[in-house]
Design an enzyme around this catalytic site. Sequence first.
Site, short mmCIF file in Angstrom:
data_model
loop_
_atom_site.label_atom_id
_atom_site.label_comp_id
_atom_site.label_asym_id
_atom_site.label_seq_id
_atom_site.Cartn_x
_atom_site.Cartn_y
_atom_site.Cartn_z
N CYS A 1 43.73 38.82 98.33
CA CYS A 1 42.68 39.77 98.71
C CYS A 1 43.25 41.18 98.80
O CYS A 1 44.13 41.45 99.63
CB CYS A 1 42.09 39.39 100.06
SG CYS A 1 41.49 37.68 100.14
N CYS B 1 37.37 48.45 114.54
CA CYS B 1 38.42 48.60 113.53
C CYS B 1 39.50 49.58 113.97
O CYS B 1 39.22 50.72 114.34
CB CYS B 1 37.79 49.06 112.22
SG CYS B 1 39.01 49.18 110.88
N CYS C 1 33.36 52.30 112.64
CA CYS C 1 33.18 50.91 113.07
C CYS C 1 34.01 50.67 114.34
O CYS C 1 35.24 50.84 114.35
CB CYS C 1 33.62 49.95 111.97
SG CYS C 1 32.78 50.23 110.39
N CYS D 1 40.19 38.72 95.16
CA CYS D 1 39.05 39.22 95.93
C CYS D 1 39.34 40.68 96.26
O CYS D 1 40.44 41.00 96.72
CB CYS D 1 38.86 38.41 97.20
SG CYS D 1 37.47 38.97 98.24
N CYS E 1 40.35 56.07 107.42
CA CYS E 1 38.95 55.75 107.08
C CYS E 1 37.99 56.68 107.82
O CYS E 1 38.13 56.89 109.03
CB CYS E 1 38.65 54.30 107.44
SG CYS E 1 36.99 53.79 106.92
N ARG F 1 35.72 30.16 106.24
CA ARG F 1 37.11 30.51 106.55
C ARG F 1 37.26 30.96 108.00
O ARG F 1 36.53 31.83 108.47
CB ARG F 1 37.59 31.61 105.60
CG ARG F 1 39.04 31.99 105.74
CD ARG F 1 39.56 32.65 104.45
NE ARG F 1 38.75 33.75 103.98
CZ ARG F 1 37.77 33.63 103.07
NH1 ARG F 1 37.50 32.45 102.51
NH2 ARG F 1 37.07 34.68 102.69
N CYS G 1 31.66 37.38 99.02
CA CYS G 1 32.37 36.96 100.22
C CYS G 1 31.88 37.85 101.35
O CYS G 1 32.04 39.07 101.28
CB CYS G 1 33.88 37.10 100.03
SG CYS G 1 34.86 36.79 101.52
#
Length: 336
Positions: free
Chosen positions: A111, A74, A71, A143, A67, A274, A203
């Site tokens: 997901c 992560c 962030c 999702c 990626c 959740r 979400c």
Amino acid sequence: MSTLSWSALAEEVLRGHQLTVEEGLSILHSSDDELLDVMSAAFKIRCQAFGKTVQLYQLMNAKSGLCPEDCGYCSQSKVSDAEIPKYNFLSRDKLMEGAKIAAERDVKTYCIVISARGPNEREMKAVETIVPEIKEKYDLKICACLGLLSPEQADRLKACGVDRVNHNVNTSAEYYEKICSTHTYADRIETLNAVKNAGLEMCSGGIVGMGESDEDVVKMALELRDLGVHSIPVNFLNPIDGTPLQGLGKDLTPRQCLRILAVYRFANPTAELRIAGGREIHLRSLQPLGLYAANSIFLGDYLTTPGQTAEDDYKMLADLGFTVTKTEEVSIGSAN
């Protein structure tokens, strides 16, 4: 605030009152002696919308690592030195195998997640191809968590059968620049608006324990309410070695995690709430109490970290007397 006041605040919320920042902070700052009273009040709100049901989710890390974003939390970001698997978009067979396991586990929502700033055309076409096949063969909601989306990409996801898109705000608008510099909080809100305008369910949640203030925690809960988010995953930072935030999250106690979940239930009385990543390491033996505020959990492993076994989760739900459901049309208004 007294025991009666927590219950009274819950009643006000059920009558339409919107939680304020001050009320949210009062929940976070409540004493340990009040904790069960706070959770009882949160349970009253939860029961009005969801009874004693629990909805299960399963993650499939369809593209790991690689990626370009930075962030800080992560393990898959460009600034992470964490040792994780790195691979491009998974094959059809592996995605179908994951869906089969999800269906066998009585999971409601499967997901599909990729690590990326946003999906490229090849990844979009892969999702458009696999989603109809999964939905035809298995009784699963889908999702998609694909990063930043354009309105056109959101429309395409809706057209191929995706039910919901996950795109977390992660923290408050004020704190966001402390955890990421390669995109902005506004970029994330723009994606959520594209999702909403496409007719997809939103979400969106965040991560607690990244060095943010209590006010940041409450503001995120209220922002999610104001956005009209349908499903809210609350993650507790798993400080993965090799990430910029590897030393944070130590101040999170199981009791404070419960208060945080209560804030999100008071702020979002009808949203699916959740308990997501980090529940095993931060809630520990108090995990079951978290479901007196939340009504959903991830089953099995997370993206790059292990979770509690599915068997242990089933036992936990049975011990609570809760019922797994795959529908939102549940018998509500009773805690019996």
